[in-house]
Write a protein that holds these residues in place. Structure first.
Motif, PDB file in Angstrom:
ATOM      1  N   UNK A 111     -21.423 -10.123 -46.359  1.00 37.20           N
ATOM      2  CA  UNK A 111     -20.686  -8.861 -46.355  1.00 37.20           C
ATOM      3  C   UNK A 111     -21.241  -7.801 -47.285  1.00 37.20           C
ATOM      4  N   UNK A 112     -21.623  -8.182 -48.496  1.00 35.54           N
ATOM      5  CA  UNK A 112     -22.120  -7.190 -49.448  1.00 35.54           C
ATOM      6  C   UNK A 112     -23.417  -6.533 -48.981  1.00 35.54           C
ATOM      7  N   UNK A 113     -24.408  -7.282 -48.472  1.00 30.49           N
ATOM      8  CA  UNK A 113     -25.606  -6.605 -47.952  1.00 30.49           C
ATOM      9  C   UNK A 113     -25.309  -5.639 -46.811  1.00 30.49           C
ATOM     10  N   UNK A 114     -24.383  -6.019 -45.924  1.00 34.83           N
ATOM     11  CA  UNK A 114     -24.013  -5.117 -44.826  1.00 34.83           C
ATOM     12  C   UNK A 114     -23.410  -3.835 -45.382  1.00 34.83           C
ATOM     13  N   UNK A 115     -22.495  -3.972 -46.350  1.00 30.00           N
ATOM     14  CA  UNK A 115     -21.855  -2.793 -46.932  1.00 30.00           C
ATOM     15  C   UNK A 115     -22.858  -1.909 -47.664  1.00 30.00           C
ATOM     16  N   UNK A 116     -23.776  -2.524 -48.390  1.00 31.27           N
ATOM     17  CA  UNK A 116     -24.783  -1.745 -49.105  1.00 31.27           C
ATOM     18  C   UNK A 116     -25.671  -0.973 -48.139  1.00 31.27           C
ATOM     19  N   UNK A 117     -25.945  -1.577 -47.000  1.00 34.85           N
ATOM     20  CA  UNK A 117     -26.775  -0.920 -45.994  1.00 34.85           C
ATOM     21  C   UNK A 117     -26.034   0.240 -45.332  1.00 34.85           C
ATOM     22  N   UNK A 118     -24.749   0.050 -45.036  1.00 32.72           N
ATOM     23  CA  UNK A 118     -23.990   1.049 -44.293  1.00 32.72           C
ATOM     24  C   UNK A 118     -23.436   2.166 -45.173  1.00 32.72           C
ATOM     25  N   UNK A 120     -24.536   3.224 -48.320  1.00 31.93           N
ATOM     26  CA  UNK A 120     -25.403   3.559 -49.449  1.00 31.93           C
ATOM     27  C   UNK A 120     -25.100   4.949 -50.006  1.00 31.93           C
ATOM     28  N   UNK A 121     -24.559   5.857 -49.161  1.00 32.94           N
ATOM     29  CA  UNK A 121     -24.240   7.213 -49.610  1.00 32.94           C
ATOM     30  C   UNK A 121     -22.809   7.333 -50.122  1.00 32.94           C
ATOM     31  N   UNK A 122     -22.018   6.264 -49.987  1.00 34.58           N
ATOM     32  CA  UNK A 122     -20.625   6.289 -50.426  1.00 34.58           C
ATOM     33  C   UNK A 122     -20.297   4.960 -51.112  1.00 34.58           C
ATOM     34  N   UNK A 126     -18.949  -0.151 -50.717  1.00 36.03           N
ATOM     35  CA  UNK A 126     -19.390  -1.382 -51.374  1.00 36.03           C
ATOM     36  C   UNK A 126     -18.338  -1.895 -52.346  1.00 36.03           C
ATOM     37  N   UNK A 127     -17.645  -0.987 -53.058  1.00 37.43           N
ATOM     38  CA  UNK A 127     -16.584  -1.403 -53.984  1.00 37.43           C
ATOM     39  C   UNK A 127     -15.475  -2.144 -53.241  1.00 37.43           C
ATOM     40  N   UNK A 128     -15.124  -1.651 -52.053  1.00 37.30           N
ATOM     41  CA  UNK A 128     -14.102  -2.317 -51.248  1.00 37.30           C
ATOM     42  C   UNK A 128     -14.552  -3.718 -50.863  1.00 37.30           C
ATOM     43  N   UNK A 129     -15.837  -3.858 -50.524  1.00 36.47           N
ATOM     44  CA  UNK A 129     -16.343  -5.165 -50.145  1.00 36.47           C
ATOM     45  C   UNK A 129     -16.300  -6.142 -51.323  1.00 36.47           C
ATOM     46  N   UNK A 130     -16.540  -5.647 -52.522  1.00 31.38           N
ATOM     47  CA  UNK A 130     -16.460  -6.502 -53.710  1.00 31.38           C
ATOM     48  C   UNK A 130     -15.018  -6.980 -53.918  1.00 31.38           C
ATOM     49  N   UNK A 131     -14.048  -6.080 -53.670  1.00 33.72           N
ATOM     50  CA  UNK A 131     -12.632  -6.486 -53.754  1.00 33.72           C
ATOM     51  C   UNK A 131     -12.346  -7.600 -52.747  1.00 33.72           C
ATOM     52  N   UNK A 132     -12.896  -7.449 -51.543  1.00 37.10           N
ATOM     53  CA  UNK A 132     -12.702  -8.465 -50.506  1.00 37.10           C
ATOM     54  C   UNK A 132     -13.334  -9.780 -50.927  1.00 37.10           C
ATOM     55  N   UNK A 133     -14.509  -9.714 -51.555  1.00 31.23           N
ATOM     56  CA  UNK A 133     -15.174 -10.924 -52.047  1.00 31.23           C
ATOM     57  C   UNK A 133     -14.270 -11.656 -53.043  1.00 31.23           C
ATOM     58  N   UNK A 134     -13.708 -10.912 -53.974  1.00 35.28           N
ATOM     59  CA  UNK A 134     -12.824 -11.516 -54.977  1.00 35.28           C
ATOM     60  C   UNK A 134     -11.602 -12.143 -54.304  1.00 35.28           C
ATOM     61  N   UNK A 135     -10.997 -11.399 -53.375  1.00 32.60           N
ATOM     62  CA  UNK A 135      -9.827 -11.911 -52.662  1.00 32.60           C
ATOM     63  C   UNK A 135     -10.180 -13.186 -51.895  1.00 32.60           C
ATOM     64  N   UNK A 136     -11.346 -13.187 -51.244  1.00 32.81           N
ATOM     65  CA  UNK A 136     -11.761 -14.354 -50.476  1.00 32.81           C
ATOM     66  C   UNK A 136     -12.041 -15.554 -51.384  1.00 32.81           C
ATOM     67  N   UNK A 137     -12.562 -15.291 -52.573  1.00 32.69           N
ATOM     68  CA  UNK A 137     -12.760 -16.391 -53.524  1.00 32.69           C
ATOM     69  C   UNK A 137     -11.423 -17.019 -53.927  1.00 32.69           C
ATOM     70  N   UNK A 138     -10.434 -16.147 -54.155  1.00 33.29           N
ATOM     71  CA  UNK A 138      -9.093 -16.649 -54.482  1.00 33.29           C
ATOM     72  C   UNK A 138      -8.529 -17.448 -53.307  1.00 33.29           C
ATOM     73  N   UNK A 139      -8.693 -16.926 -52.086  1.00 34.06           N
ATOM     74  CA  UNK A 139      -8.230 -17.627 -50.889  1.00 34.06           C
ATOM     75  C   UNK A 139      -8.917 -18.985 -50.737  1.00 34.06           C
ATOM     76  N   UNK A 251     -13.536   5.739 -44.943  1.00 37.24           N
ATOM     77  CA  UNK A 251     -14.368   4.626 -45.407  1.00 37.24           C
ATOM     78  C   UNK A 251     -13.540   3.363 -45.620  1.00 37.24           C
ATOM     79  N   UNK A 252     -12.293   3.514 -46.079  1.00 44.19           N
ATOM     80  CA  UNK A 252     -11.433   2.342 -46.282  1.00 44.19           C
ATOM     81  C   UNK A 252     -11.232   1.602 -44.965  1.00 44.19           C
ATOM     82  N   UNK A 253     -10.871   2.336 -43.911  1.00 40.36           N
ATOM     83  CA  UNK A 253     -10.659   1.724 -42.597  1.00 40.36           C
ATOM     84  C   UNK A 253     -11.945   1.099 -42.071  1.00 40.36           C
TER      85      UNK A 253
END
Length: 309
Positions: A111-118, A120-122, A126-139, A251-253
């Motif tokens: 997920x993070x590489x995809x977000x960084x690629x898409x 890169x100008x905003x 990527x910050x949202x994807x990092x939040x998702x990573x943290x949430x998924x780790x908790x899950x 961008x959030x959506x």
């Protein structure tokens, strides 16, 4: 075709190359997979999660909306996995692997590489994807771990096992240090960074080593197909409905919708190996969903640009 080639060459192909390296090394040297799994679970993964939590910064309002979405989305996926599991009449261990394969998403090394690629100008994307990573780790280490060890342990044993995990300690310490803005001495920060940076490569090599021991003829059984359908098709459909109901936009959506199409988490396979609950089945699901996601992620990215771009 442009999106397809970008996603495949920059995200899926590197992951598949790492898996092939792991498979080749396993054929040549016959690794102790249990030892590698312990290295990941008790050392490398806690370091990676700690750094992610410690460095994440995001607006409180956006964080609240994203957290609410993730809670509802995950609950919906749990219901879907339970219904499909009942339909397939799975035994207890298979049901645990099946549920994890739909609910736990590869939001980190995919997920993070995809977000960084898409985005890169905003940086928000990527910050949202990092939040998702943290949430998924908790899950992963609550719901996912419960599914696996509940097949062999009591509720009290599950709770004890959860709180003995270094990753849980890393989550708590990282969040507290982030909130209080506590610095890390350079003598500690450097080794933590080394461990965190090693996580993805060692994890993918270990998964490739697992896959080297599989009978590929079994990869197209109905459980794997239903799992992939639930993760890659039903997941984005649920995400679209929820994003629309919550009135999210921009961008959030886009970020949340794209993240819903990522394949099954590699961590689900690592945990299955660690606790010896259908590890071969878990590894096959990760492999198959990762390959198929090359197409589904491409379509979801295209749709997200039309609807919210």
């Amino acid at each position: 075709m442009e999106y397809l080639s970008m996603v495949f060459l920059q995200v899926v192909a590197p992951i598949l190359i790492m898996l092939m390296i792991g498979a080749w090394l396993q054929w040549k040297f016959s690794f102790n997979l249990k030892a590698l799994s312990n290295l990941i679970t008790y050392c490398l993964m806690p370091a990676a999660v700690f750094i992610n939590i410690y460095e994440t910064e995001v607006n409180a309002g956006i964080l609240g909306s994203i957290t609410l979405y993730l809670l509802i989305f995950s609950a919906c996926l749990m219901v879907v996995s339970w219904l499909l599991g009942k339909l397939l009449k799975l035994e207890k261990k298979q049901s645990a692997i099946f549920s994890n394969s739909i609910v736990l998403i590869n939001s980190g090394n995919y997920g993070i590489p995809v977000s960084q690629m898409l985005f890169y100008a905003n940086p928000l994307g990527t910050s949202i994807q990092i939040i998702i990573v943290i949430f998924q780790n908790i899950m992963t280490y609550t719901y996912g771990l419960y599914n696996l060890i509940s097949t062999t342990k009591s509720g009290l044993d599950i709770l004890k096992s959860l709180f003995r995990l270094p990753l849980v300690h890393a989550l708590i310490i990282g969040a507290l240090m982030n909130y209080w803005n506590i610095g890390i001495p350079i003598s500690l920060r450097i080794p933590i960074d080394y461990l965190a940076n090693a996580f993805i490569s060692i994890a993918l090599i270990t998964l490739g080593a697992q896959l080297a021991q599989l009978n590929i003829k079994t990869i197209f059984n109905k459980l794997i197909l239903f799992s992939t359908f639930g993760r890659l098709i039903i997941g984005p459909l649920l995400a679209f409905g929820l994003i629309t109901l919550m009135g999210l936009d921009g961008v959030v959506a886009q970020s949340l919708f794209i993240a819903s199409a990522f394949p099954t988490s590699r961590n689900s396979s690592t945990l299955a190996l660690e606790y010896d609950v259908e590890p071969n089945l878990a590894a096959q699901i990760v492999l198959f969903s990762t390959v198929v996601s090359c197409l589904t992620v491409t379509v979801v990215i295209y749709l997200s640009n039309i609807w919210w771009g």
